[in-house]
Design a protein around this motif. Structure first.
Motif, PDB file in Angstrom:
ATOM      1  N   PHE A 483       0.832  -1.202   0.000  1.00 14.62           N
ATOM      2  CA  PHE A 483       0.000   0.000   0.000  1.00 14.62           C
ATOM      3  C   PHE A 483       0.872   1.260   0.000  1.00 14.62           C
ATOM      4  O   PHE A 483       0.594   2.233  -0.715  1.00 14.62           O
ATOM      5  CB  PHE A 483      -0.911  -0.028   1.233  1.00 14.62           C
ATOM      6  N   LEU A 484       1.966   1.238   0.784  1.00 21.86           N
ATOM      7  CA  LEU A 484       2.890   2.376   0.808  1.00 21.86           C
ATOM      8  C   LEU A 484       3.588   2.526  -0.544  1.00 21.86           C
ATOM      9  O   LEU A 484       3.750   3.641  -1.066  1.00 21.86           O
ATOM     10  CB  LEU A 484       3.918   2.191   1.919  1.00 21.86           C
ATOM     11  N   ASN A 485       3.998   1.414  -1.124  1.00 23.52           N
ATOM     12  CA  ASN A 485       4.675   1.459  -2.423  1.00 23.52           C
ATOM     13  C   ASN A 485       3.752   1.981  -3.522  1.00 23.52           C
ATOM     14  O   ASN A 485       4.202   2.659  -4.452  1.00 23.52           O
ATOM     15  CB  ASN A 485       5.188   0.069  -2.799  1.00 23.52           C
ATOM     16  N   LEU A 486       2.475   1.669  -3.407  1.00 21.41           N
ATOM     17  CA  LEU A 486       1.507   2.148  -4.396  1.00 21.41           C
ATOM     18  C   LEU A 486       1.479   3.680  -4.410  1.00 21.41           C
ATOM     19  O   LEU A 486       1.458   4.311  -5.477  1.00 21.41           O
ATOM     20  CB  LEU A 486       0.122   1.576  -4.071  1.00 21.41           C
ATOM     21  N   HIS A 487       1.497   4.292  -3.217  1.00 22.98           N
ATOM     22  CA  HIS A 487       1.459   5.758  -3.148  1.00 22.98           C
ATOM     23  C   HIS A 487       2.812   6.376  -3.511  1.00 22.98           C
ATOM     24  O   HIS A 487       2.874   7.507  -4.023  1.00 22.98           O
ATOM     25  CB  HIS A 487       1.018   6.193  -1.746  1.00 22.98           C
ATOM     26  N   GLU A 488       3.863   5.651  -3.257  1.00 27.66           N
ATOM     27  CA  GLU A 488       5.176   6.143  -3.672  1.00 27.66           C
ATOM     28  C   GLU A 488       5.257   6.174  -5.194  1.00 27.66           C
ATOM     29  O   GLU A 488       5.818   7.121  -5.783  1.00 27.66           O
ATOM     30  CB  GLU A 488       6.271   5.246  -3.094  1.00 27.66           C
ATOM     31  N   MET A 489       4.671   5.171  -5.841  1.00 24.84           N
ATOM     32  CA  MET A 489       4.642   5.158  -7.300  1.00 24.84           C
ATOM     33  C   MET A 489       3.814   6.333  -7.829  1.00 24.84           C
ATOM     34  O   MET A 489       4.176   6.969  -8.831  1.00 24.84           O
ATOM     35  CB  MET A 489       4.041   3.839  -7.803  1.00 24.84           C
ATOM     36  N   GLU A 490       2.708   6.651  -7.137  1.00 27.82           N
ATOM     37  CA  GLU A 490       1.875   7.785  -7.557  1.00 27.82           C
ATOM     38  C   GLU A 490       2.657   9.092  -7.451  1.00 27.82           C
ATOM     39  O   GLU A 490       2.568   9.959  -8.340  1.00 27.82           O
ATOM     40  CB  GLU A 490       0.613   7.855  -6.689  1.00 27.82           C
ATOM     41  N   ALA A 491       3.449   9.232  -6.365  1.00 25.50           N
ATOM     42  CA  ALA A 491       4.257  10.445  -6.203  1.00 25.50           C
ATOM     43  C   ALA A 491       5.304  10.545  -7.306  1.00 25.50           C
ATOM     44  O   ALA A 491       5.583  11.633  -7.835  1.00 25.50           O
ATOM     45  CB  ALA A 491       4.926  10.444  -4.828  1.00 25.50           C
ATOM     46  N   GLU A 492       5.896   9.424  -7.678  1.00 25.13           N
ATOM     47  CA  GLU A 492       6.899   9.418  -8.750  1.00 25.13           C
ATOM     48  C   GLU A 492       6.264   9.769 -10.092  1.00 25.13           C
ATOM     49  O   GLU A 492       6.838  10.527 -10.888  1.00 25.13           O
ATOM     50  CB  GLU A 492       7.563   8.046  -8.825  1.00 25.13           C
ATOM     51  N   ASP A 493       5.079   9.222 -10.356  1.00 24.20           N
ATOM     52  CA  ASP A 493       4.397   9.512 -11.619  1.00 24.20           C
ATOM     53  C   ASP A 493       4.074  10.998 -11.749  1.00 24.20           C
ATOM     54  O   ASP A 493       4.027  11.543 -12.864  1.00 24.20           O
ATOM     55  CB  ASP A 493       3.106   8.695 -11.729  1.00 24.20           C
ATOM     56  N   ASN A 494       3.829  11.665 -10.607  1.00 24.12           N
ATOM     57  CA  ASN A 494       3.505  13.096 -10.617  1.00 24.12           C
ATOM     58  C   ASN A 494       4.741  13.965 -10.393  1.00 24.12           C
ATOM     59  O   ASN A 494       4.605  15.174 -10.139  1.00 24.12           O
ATOM     60  CB  ASN A 494       2.453  13.405  -9.549  1.00 24.12           C
ATOM     61  N   ASN A 495       5.919  13.338 -10.456  1.00 21.78           N
ATOM     62  CA  ASN A 495       7.185  14.061 -10.314  1.00 21.78           C
ATOM     63  C   ASN A 495       7.251  14.853  -9.005  1.00 21.78           C
ATOM     64  O   ASN A 495       7.736  15.984  -8.963  1.00 21.78           O
ATOM     65  CB  ASN A 495       7.403  14.996 -11.511  1.00 21.78           C
TER      66      ASN A 495
END
Length: 648
Positions: A483-495
């Motif tokens: 679940f934490l990694n999912l949001h980290e990926m979202e932050a990366e996608d949004n730079n």
């Protein structure tokens, strides 16, 4: 063979007749200032009848409802008392025996409480529990109904004594009062025509009165009673009437009646003093609860602006069974301290009907010893909708956002984007909120709830496939790390742009300081005595809407008491209070929209769902609307509710 002549009995003036008039007058003056005052509402009629130990059935109430519209005089009241017999102890015992299926002389606390608050002239749960506090309830939650009947009889006698004491206080010369009552009945004659039961095999079913208007000012009073056989046996439980000696209004009036004038008493009928909630009576768990089937799920309340939404549930029963529901908060809001009372968390139960609509069944009002709201029902096979409910008195919208904004992501010199520690802790809170079965993982359904709360859309099969391919799962469910990694990926996608992350946090009830203040989690427990194959499903997240509003209105109207707003006969305020909350409902019986101003400013130690004690409420024609919830601010202290209303 000659037709048997009716048997005629004539009763002349006697001490018994004098006593009857005195009892009527004492009861009348315990409610009204003078015997010249008229009865203008059904509630007042029921209240004054109860002072004489009479508890009319539903059929009688419907008959009297028509008469009250034209108002009733004291003479009319005496006539009704002569028609409406006092409930005897033997009749009460007979009613209980109909419910005592085991024949052991005992009835369960919950069944008796349900009977007192749903049959005949209904008592509020609070008043019923006050009366039942005198009883000895055994460890199995059973009551000796013979002792209960004796308590009821003693209470009726005490009520009559209080009524006579109040009457005496209104007359400077009690002897003059007594003579006045006697003179009203001098030379009165009662004539009754009865069919000879020995010569008529017909079953006595219905008694009808030929004379509708009888005045005690006449020298002779005659009434003929005709016994008809309509072959219409009615075995409905509604015909079993348990006498109630006081409604909430009567309880308040009797409390200090000897020291107050009639005007003061009339005013006090709209003021309710409630005991401390922590001292209120509680309901014991069923004795064999550990042997029952136990279904459990958590859910969440969410607050957006002033609208409260929550998880809804579906209970599917393959067969008839006794069901014990409990519900209580378990986590959040974090802006409340440990010293604050827990948020009132109740449950509303509906049954699915064949046409797809829902019918209201029950609303949890009472608490267990552990403080959980509870309700016990006998439910037939079918599907039931369970809607959690909170008044919003302690679950309030935030007024402002904290000025200090905590960063959610950080970006290294090399451009690597990671989540900050405070944000990770917030995501762990959200993970716990979404973990409804408390197994430490999120199923596809639980993650879909999260997705719906934050985006307004359900999780698609393609999106779930991405979760399965990229993130940490255990037995097919998403772990906290995933679940934490999912949001980290979202932050990366949004730079590193945190705007979407803040939308997620806000949707899940966290403020800019990452404090959970607009959401909290509750636990729902369902115990079933004889249905091991029952299924409890989490349905969706939505507000209670019209169904919940109607159910609360129906519950208050059925269990509470009512009074007219000013001189408007078609505008009613219905009030109901339990140990934990007070609810007021406005009912508009007219054909026009009505605006009503409700004032609770005289209330003490109370919290309001609107955060104010003066509210203006618009009610559509032929409809009703909840206008106020109140709960005690400090549950360890007495709280007082005062309500007045005017039509704008």
């Amino acid at each position: 063979m000659s037709t048997p002549q009716p048997l005629k009995r004539t009763f002349h003036n006697s001490n018994k007749d004098d006593e009857f008039i005195l009892d009527c007058k004492a009861a009348y003056l315990s409610v009204f200032k003078s015997i010249k005052d008229s009865i203008n509402s059904l509630d007042d009629l029921v209240l004054v009848l109860q002072q004489t130990g009479r508890n009319p059935s539903k059929k009688s109430l419907e008959k009297y409802r028509k008469q009250v519209k034209a108002s009733l005089s004291f003479d009319d009241f005496c006539k009704i008392c002569s028609d409406e017999p006092q409930t005897t102890t033997n009749e009460v015992l007979q009613a209980f025996r109909c419910l005592d299926t085991d024949g052991d002389g005992y009835i369960s606390y919950t069944k008796l409480l349900n009977l007192m608050t749903t049959k005949g002239e209904k008592m509020s749960s609070a008043d019923a529990k006050i009366l039942m506090e005198e009883l000895n309830i055994d460890s199995n939650g059973m009551i000796d109904y013979k002792k209960f009947s004796k308590t009821m009889e003693e209470t009726i006698l005490k009520t009559k004594e209080l009524s006579k004491a109040l009457m005496n206080s209104k007359f400077k010369n009690p002897t003059e009062m007594s003579n006045s009552a006697s003179s009203m009945n001098t030379s009165s004659t009662f004539k009754t025509s009865l069919s000879d039961s020995t010569s008529s095999p017909e079953k006595i079913v219905e008694i009808k009165s030929q004379n509708e208007n009888i005045s005690f000012e006449n020298d002779v009073i005659e009434e003929s009673i005709i016994i008809n056989d309509d072959n219409n046996d009615d075995d409905d439980d509604d015909d079993i009437v348990i006498p109630t000696t006081s409604s909430t209004e009567a309880t308040e009036i009797k409390r200090d009646s000897l020291n107050k004038s009639a005007d003061q008493l009339q005013l006090e009928r709209k003021t309710k003093t409630l005991s401390a909630a922590v001292e209120a009576s509680t309901v014991p768990d069923p004795k064999t609860i550990e042997l029952w089937t136990h279904l459990k799920s958590c859910g969440c309340f969410f607050l957006e602006n002033t609208e409260i939404s929550s998880h809804h549930f579906k209970l599917s029963l393959p067969n008839f069974t006794n069901v014990w529901f409990t519900i209580h908060p378990v986590f959040g809001p974090e802006n409340l301290s440990k010293e604050d009372p827990q948020i009132d968390t109740m449950l509303c139960i509906f049954k699915y009907k064949p046409d797809g609509t829902k019918s209201f069944l029950a609303l949890s009002e009472m608490k267990t010893k552990s403080g959980r709201f509870c309700v016990r029902c006998d439910l037939s096979a079918g599907h039931y909708i369970l809607i959690p409910f909170t008044t919003g008195c302690r679950f309030r919208p935030r007024s402002t956002q904290p000025q200090e904004v905590i960063p959610l992501v950080k970006k290294s010199s090399s451009g690597e984007i990671t989540l900050t520690s405070p944000f990770k802790k917030s995501l762990e809170k959200i993970f716990d909120l979404c973990d409804l079965d408390k197994n430490g993982k999120l199923s596809r359904k639980e993650l879909s709830f999260f997705h719906y709360c934050t985006s307004g859309e359900q999780l698609t099969a393609q999106e779930w496939q991405i979760v399965e391919e990229r993130f940490d799962l255990n037995d097919g469910e998403l772990t906290q790390l995933g679940f934490l990694n999912l949001h980290e990926m979202e932050a990366e996608d949004n730079n590193g742009d945190a705007e979407d992350l803040w939308i997620t946090l806000d949707s899940m009830g966290l403020n800019r300081a990452l404090v959970l203040d607009q959401a909290f989690q509750f636990e729902l427990n369902v115990f079933l005595e004889e249905s091991p194959e029952a299924i409890l499903d989490v349905l969706n997240v939505e507000s209670g809407g019209v169904d919940l509003e109607k159910a609360i209105c129906e519950s208050v109207i059925n269990k509470g008491f009512s009074w007219n707003v000013g001189n408007a006969p078609d505008i009613l305020i219905h009030e109901y209070h339990s140990d934990a909350r007070y609810t007021a409902v406005i009912q508009n019986l007219s054909k026009d929209k009505v605006t009503t101003r409700v004032d609770n400013t005289g209330s003490m130690n109370c919290c309001s769902n609107t955060n104010q004690f003066k509210n203006t409420v618009d009610v559509q024609p032929s409809s009703c609307k909840v206008c106020q919830f109140l709960v005690p601010c400090n549950e360890k202290e007495t709280w007082t509710v005062e309500c007045s209303a005017t039509v704008v």
